[in-house]
Enzyme design. Structure first.
Site, PDB file in Angstrom:
ATOM      1  N   PRO A  19       0.817  -1.214   0.000  1.00  0.00           N
ATOM      2  CA  PRO A  19       0.000   0.000   0.000  1.00  0.00           C
ATOM      3  C   PRO A  19       0.849   1.263   0.000  1.00  0.00           C
ATOM      4  CG  PRO A  19       0.004  -1.021   2.168  1.00  0.00           C
ATOM      5  CD  PRO A  19       0.705  -1.978   1.257  1.00  0.00           C
ATOM      6  N   ALA A  22       4.349   2.082   1.942  1.00  0.00           N
ATOM      7  CA  ALA A  22       5.067   0.864   2.342  1.00  0.00           C
ATOM      8  C   ALA A  22       6.508   0.860   1.849  1.00  0.00           C
ATOM      9  CB  ALA A  22       4.341  -0.377   1.830  1.00  0.00           C
ATOM     10  N   GLY A  23       6.802   1.633   0.785  1.00  0.00           N
ATOM     11  CA  GLY A  23       8.160   1.721   0.264  1.00  0.00           C
ATOM     12  C   GLY A  23       8.424   0.872  -0.959  1.00  0.00           C
ATOM     13  N   SER A  26      10.527   2.703  -3.808  1.00  0.00           N
ATOM     14  CA  SER A  26      11.906   2.936  -3.362  1.00  0.00           C
ATOM     15  C   SER A  26      12.697   1.639  -3.302  1.00  0.00           C
ATOM     16  CB  SER A  26      11.899   3.616  -1.990  1.00  0.00           C
ATOM     17  OG  SER A  26      11.289   4.893  -2.060  1.00  0.00           O
ATOM     18  N   ASP A  92       7.054  -2.250  -9.616  1.00  0.00           N
ATOM     19  CA  ASP A  92       6.421  -1.872  -8.346  1.00  0.00           C
ATOM     20  C   ASP A  92       4.900  -1.958  -8.431  1.00  0.00           C
ATOM     21  OD1 ASP A  92       5.834   0.338  -9.913  1.00  0.00           O
ATOM     22  OD2 ASP A  92       6.420   1.810  -8.397  1.00  0.00           O
ATOM     23  N   ARG A 147       5.660  12.205   6.877  1.00  0.00           N
ATOM     24  CA  ARG A 147       7.069  12.595   6.932  1.00  0.00           C
ATOM     25  C   ARG A 147       7.633  12.904   5.554  1.00  0.00           C
ATOM     26  NH1 ARG A 147       8.094   8.167  10.455  1.00  0.00           N
ATOM     27  NH2 ARG A 147       9.256   7.186   8.758  1.00  0.00           N
TER      28      ARG A 147
END
Length: 218
Positions: A19, A22-23, A26, A92, A147
């Site tokens: 989701p 979640a990264g 990256s 991804d 963040r």
């Protein structure tokens, strides 16, 4: 910690999923850069409806969803024409999970229309050699999104993330098209932490069976 061997020695086509927050992008990019694979990544910045969807989901859900569907289908059509035996790929997204968002955001009539379009466009996309599913609690995802500070994501609600996490969980509970490594990222950061990244790659290389859960305690 010594550098791990390349996961491409075992898997030529890897997809990282999970989701928002979640990264997955990256991590897919880091695997590609570290081991010389070709990234096949979503391009959310190209979706002209996405920012408006985050502000007014009810109004812009369908065009945002259809734009992503066409974008992913085109990427996979290009992918199907490549020589997958000579080129290592890291993506991804899974096209199969696209309806997950549609069911979460569209009303019944829109969902029926979307499903007709999805069924008519869906290409014969190559099945990955491995899928890495990144998990995290909604509260953790919400904090990560806050963040990273992408302006258009500022209107995402924790309630939406809870629904998304639940939908992903149900989707991967039944997923069996490819071997699946389920990674709990609450205390594991393979994107920013070199040791965690090496641990994850070693897990890929040592994986046995078609469904494995990988997690670190506090």
């Amino acid at each position: 910690m010594n550098a791990p061997a390349s996961p491409f020695e075992r898997y030529r086509h890897i997809v990282v999923e999970g989701p928002i927050g979640a990264g997955k992008t990256s991590l897919a990019r880091r695997i590609a850069e570290r081991f010389g694979g070709t990234p096949v990544l979503e391009e959310p910045a190209e979706n002209p409806f996405l920012e408006r969807f985050y502000r007014d989901g009810r109004r812009y859900a369908l065009p945002a969803q259809l734009f992503f569907l066409f974008q992913r289908v085109n990427q996979l059509r290009d992918l199907a024409q490549r020589d997958l035996f000579s080129e290592a790929l890291v993506g991804d997204f899974l096209l199969e999970k696209d309806p997950l968002f549609a069911r979460l955001t569209l009303d019944d009539d829109e969902l029926a229309l979307y499903q007709q379009i999805f069924d008519s466009l869906r290409p014969q996309s190559p099945v990955p050699d491995l899928v890495i599913y990144l998990q995290a609690r909604p509260e953790t995802l919400y904090e990560r999104i806050r963040r990273r500070g992408i302006p258009m994501e500022s209107d995402l609600s924790e309630a939406y993330l809870r629904g998304l996490v639940d939908a992903y969980s149900r989707f991967f509970h039944h997923y069996d098209a490819a071997p699946l490594l389920i990674v709990n990222t609450e205390h594991l950061n393979p994107v920013e932490n070199d040791d965690d990244f090496s641990l994850l790659v070693r897990q890929l290389l040592e994986m046995r069976g078609r469904r494995v859960f990988f997690s670190l305690g506090e």
